[in-house]
Motif scaffolding. Structure first.
Motif, mmCIF file in Angstrom:
data_model
loop_
_atom_site.group_PDB
_atom_site.id
_atom_site.type_symbol
_atom_site.label_atom_id
_atom_site.label_comp_id
_atom_site.label_asym_id
_atom_site.label_seq_id
_atom_site.Cartn_x
_atom_site.Cartn_y
_atom_site.Cartn_z
ATOM 1 N N GLY A 27 0.820 -1.194 0.000
ATOM 2 C CA GLY A 27 0.000 0.000 0.000
ATOM 3 C C GLY A 27 0.857 1.248 0.000
ATOM 4 O O GLY A 27 2.002 1.247 0.441
ATOM 5 N N ALA A 28 0.288 2.336 -0.490
ATOM 6 C CA ALA A 28 1.037 3.588 -0.550
ATOM 7 C C ALA A 28 1.188 4.181 0.836
ATOM 8 O O ALA A 28 0.249 4.211 1.617
ATOM 9 C CB ALA A 28 0.317 4.565 -1.467
ATOM 10 N N SER A 29 2.370 4.636 1.143
ATOM 11 C CA SER A 29 2.608 5.345 2.400
ATOM 12 C C SER A 29 2.556 6.838 2.115
ATOM 13 O O SER A 29 2.372 7.260 0.984
ATOM 14 C CB SER A 29 3.983 4.952 2.961
ATOM 15 N N SER A 30 2.704 7.634 3.138
ATOM 16 C CA SER A 30 2.613 9.084 2.966
ATOM 17 C C SER A 30 3.721 9.629 2.082
ATOM 18 O O SER A 30 3.581 10.687 1.485
ATOM 19 C CB SER A 30 2.661 9.772 4.340
ATOM 20 N N ASP A 31 4.823 8.891 1.997
ATOM 21 C CA ASP A 31 5.944 9.391 1.205
ATOM 22 C C ASP A 31 6.370 8.437 0.095
ATOM 23 O O ASP A 31 7.468 8.547 -0.440
ATOM 24 C CB ASP A 31 7.148 9.665 2.122
ATOM 25 N N GLY A 32 5.511 7.511 -0.259
ATOM 26 C CA GLY A 32 5.878 6.563 -1.319
ATOM 27 C C GLY A 32 4.701 6.167 -2.163
ATOM 28 O O GLY A 32 3.539 6.344 -1.766
ATOM 29 N N PRO A 33 4.951 5.643 -3.363
ATOM 30 C CA PRO A 33 3.874 5.248 -4.277
ATOM 31 C C PRO A 33 3.239 3.916 -3.872
ATOM 32 O O PRO A 33 3.824 3.137 -3.114
ATOM 33 C CB PRO A 33 4.597 5.128 -5.608
ATOM 34 N N LEU A 34 2.062 3.678 -4.388
ATOM 35 C CA LEU A 34 1.393 2.393 -4.210
ATOM 36 C C LEU A 34 1.949 1.432 -5.250
ATOM 37 O O LEU A 34 2.148 1.808 -6.407
ATOM 38 C CB LEU A 34 -0.110 2.583 -4.389
ATOM 39 N N THR A 35 2.193 0.194 -4.862
ATOM 40 C CA THR A 35 2.766 -0.799 -5.773
ATOM 41 C C THR A 35 1.755 -1.868 -6.128
ATOM 42 O O THR A 35 1.131 -2.462 -5.249
ATOM 43 C CB THR A 35 4.004 -1.475 -5.156
ATOM 44 N N ILE A 36 1.580 -2.094 -7.421
ATOM 45 C CA ILE A 36 0.750 -3.201 -7.896
ATOM 46 C C ILE A 36 1.646 -4.214 -8.598
ATOM 47 O O ILE A 36 2.718 -3.869 -9.092
ATOM 48 C CB ILE A 36 -0.359 -2.723 -8.857
ATOM 49 N N THR A 37 1.206 -5.443 -8.625
ATOM 50 C CA THR A 37 1.970 -6.519 -9.267
ATOM 51 C C THR A 37 1.276 -6.963 -10.543
ATOM 52 O O THR A 37 0.058 -7.146 -10.574
ATOM 53 C CB THR A 37 2.113 -7.728 -8.320
ATOM 54 N N TRP A 38 2.070 -7.096 -11.586
ATOM 55 C CA TRP A 38 1.537 -7.575 -12.864
ATOM 56 C C TRP A 38 2.250 -8.839 -13.272
ATOM 57 O O TRP A 38 3.473 -8.879 -13.366
ATOM 58 C CB TRP A 38 1.717 -6.515 -13.963
ATOM 59 N N TRP A 39 1.454 -9.891 -13.521
ATOM 60 C CA TRP A 39 1.995 -11.120 -14.097
ATOM 61 C C TRP A 39 1.824 -11.049 -15.605
ATOM 62 O O TRP A 39 0.702 -11.083 -16.125
ATOM 63 C CB TRP A 39 1.252 -12.344 -13.561
ATOM 64 N N ASP A 40 2.935 -10.944 -16.297
ATOM 65 C CA ASP A 40 2.953 -10.931 -17.759
ATOM 66 C C ASP A 40 3.296 -12.323 -18.252
ATOM 67 O O ASP A 40 4.321 -12.886 -17.854
ATOM 68 C CB ASP A 40 3.980 -9.903 -18.255
ATOM 69 N N THR A 41 2.479 -12.886 -19.120
ATOM 70 C CA THR A 41 2.694 -14.250 -19.605
ATOM 71 C C THR A 41 3.248 -14.288 -21.025
ATOM 72 O O THR A 41 3.195 -15.319 -21.689
ATOM 73 C CB THR A 41 1.370 -15.040 -19.564
ATOM 74 N N LYS A 64 2.629 8.090 -8.772
ATOM 75 C CA LYS A 64 2.112 7.574 -7.503
ATOM 76 C C LYS A 64 1.844 6.076 -7.549
ATOM 77 O O LYS A 64 1.375 5.492 -6.580
ATOM 78 C CB LYS A 64 0.830 8.324 -7.117
ATOM 79 N N ILE A 65 2.146 5.447 -8.693
ATOM 80 C CA ILE A 65 1.933 4.006 -8.843
ATOM 81 C C ILE A 65 3.211 3.349 -9.346
ATOM 82 O O ILE A 65 3.813 3.802 -10.315
ATOM 83 C CB ILE A 65 0.789 3.699 -9.832
ATOM 84 N N LYS A 66 3.627 2.299 -8.688
ATOM 85 C CA LYS A 66 4.755 1.477 -9.138
ATOM 86 C C LYS A 66 4.213 0.120 -9.570
ATOM 87 O O LYS A 66 3.266 -0.399 -8.973
ATOM 88 C CB LYS A 66 5.782 1.280 -8.013
ATOM 89 N N VAL A 67 4.801 -0.438 -10.606
ATOM 90 C CA VAL A 67 4.366 -1.740 -11.112
ATOM 91 C C VAL A 67 5.480 -2.760 -10.904
ATOM 92 O O VAL A 67 6.588 -2.600 -11.424
ATOM 93 C CB VAL A 67 4.004 -1.677 -12.608
#
Length: 423
Positions: A27-41, A64-67
């Motif tokens: 989850g995003a913190s006050s000083d960092g981006p939110l991270t999502i995970t992508w499975w690429d096939t 604000k989003i990291k992958v």
């Protein structure tokens, strides 16, 4: 569908599943981006670099989003996601083969995307492809790339054999194969024993493995038997390569075609880049692409494959919102154009077929045959029905069992996959 059709047995990997946590500690913190995970096939060598580059472009546009990018081998991804989703540890976004989408939706693993920004450009996508992303009236994926099967052929070998036009029926293909062998010494045609590649024969007779609407298994119907009889007849005769039932059959067929030892095969656009790397197609213009031949009913038909981007329903709302934004970016016209130019794959939206994309003869050729591609029925188990055929067709083609015996075994195996269907 794609290269993974001929892959080896699936191998579970708990370690990889553990890295995929879609709604865990990212989850995003006050000083960092939110991270999502992508499975690429996608293919790690030929295709993945393009997707990695797009991830960087997305992150630059959305600071604000990291992958977290994870390339998962296609032949392992379905089982891995099934295991991970069942334990609430799946990735936020999955590149799913079109047949997986309804199957995972049935298990409530995927979030419906209707009314979200991911489908803001819904009218731009080919309707049949959106249909394959739906289950019980809701849309669970956005089409990223599409494909179908076509008759691909070596124009130079056909010309030497005196063949001016690609064959339009299976009997015509047999005649062409004999002419190629006689005039050039090369094999005219090499067919596959895999279930997916038998679909054009079934469609050509107005048949299929099942009648989803009637809830009936039809792999042994008169029309289906006629289709498989035609299929079986293309492994024996002048210019027709005998059936290859080895584990490396897919590679053998592909290598023979790209080296010029075989003049024609049935194949999909996921191999375009590999075609061009072969000695026979250093001149890209030598690659011929035509609709699959028609059956005795005069029908041409090939399965529609490809991949959707789906969002994991088990992620929290913040991760789902970020995942939807990522899916919207990856399936945009601009992104699809970039994917097509780099990977020689087919876009799923018409506005991505730009002049630059259509300049690739492989893409342009496959785009023209999409008209005979048939969408799969809304049946979660449909793709799994090729499994029994993968087991029985090599035995039939190799003479180890009769057509009736093999189709009977396939019917029995299919009955276990769709127990509410009658024979």
């Amino acid at each position: 569908m794609r290269r993974g059709i001929a892959a080896t047995a699936l191998v579970a990997s708990l370690a990889l599943a553990a890295t995929a946590c879609g709604s865990g500690d990212d989850g995003a913190s006050s000083d960092g981006p939110l991270t999502i995970t992508w499975w690429d096939t996608s293919n790690a060598t030929n295709e993945a670099p393009t997707y990695k580059a797009l991830v960087k472009q997305f992150e630059k546009a959305n600071p604000k989003i990291k992958v977290k990018y994870v390339n998962v081998p296609f032949d392992q991804a379905q089982n891995k996601f099934d295991t991970a989703a069942g334990s609430k540890g799946a990735p936020d976004v999955l590149r799913a083969e079109v047949g997986w989408t309804p199957a995972f939706a049935k298990k409530s693993y995927l979030a419906p995307l209707d009314g979200t920004p991911a489908l803001a450009d819904q009218s731009k996508f080919q309707p049949n492809l959106l249909k394959q992303a739906r289950y019980e009236g809701k849309t669970y994926g956005v089409p990223l790339v599409t494909d179908t099967l076509a008759l691909v052929y070596n124009k130079a070998l056909f010309k030497k054999a005196g063949i001016d036009q690609p064959p339009t029926t299976w009997p015509d293909l047999k005649k062409a194969a004999a002419a190629v062998k006689k005039k050039t010494g090369a094999d005219g045609y090499w067919g596959s024993t895999q279930g997916y590649y038998s679909q054009p024969f079934l469609y050509g007779e107005g048949a299929d493995t099942v009648d989803a609407a009637a809830k009936k298994i039809t792999v042994r119907s008169p029309a289906a038997k006629k289709a498989f009889t035609t299929w079986q007849g293309l492994f024996d005769g002048p210019g027709l390569h005998k059936a290859d039932s080895t584990a490396d059959a897919y590679a053998h067929i592909q290598d023979a075609f790209t080296s010029g030892k075989t003049a024609a095969i049935i194949q999909g656009p996921w191999e375009i880049t590999n075609f061009y790397q072969g000695a026979a197609f250093k001149d890209k213009a030598n690659l011929g692409i035509a609709p699959v031949p028609a059956g005795s009913a005069g029908k041409q038909g090939a399965p529609t494959g490809g991949h959707n981007l789906s969002v994991y329903a088990g992620s929290d709302q913040a991760h789902q919102d970020a995942a939807v934004k990522f899916v919207q970016f990856m399936t945009s016209a601009k992104s699809q154009e970039q994917i097509a130019l780099k990977n020689a794959t087919l876009p799923t939206r018409q506005d991505a077929y730009t002049a630059r994309v259509q300049a690739d003869p492989g893409i342009a050729g496959y785009q023209k045959v999409l008209g005979v591609a048939q969408p799969r029925p809304e049946l979660p188990e449909y793709s799994s029905l090729w499994g029994p055929l993968d087991s029985e067709l090599p035995k039939i083609a190799g003479g180890k069992e009769s057509l009736d015996e093999g189709l009977g075994n396939a019917e029995s195996a299919m009955a276990k996959l769709v127990p509410d269907f009658k024979k």
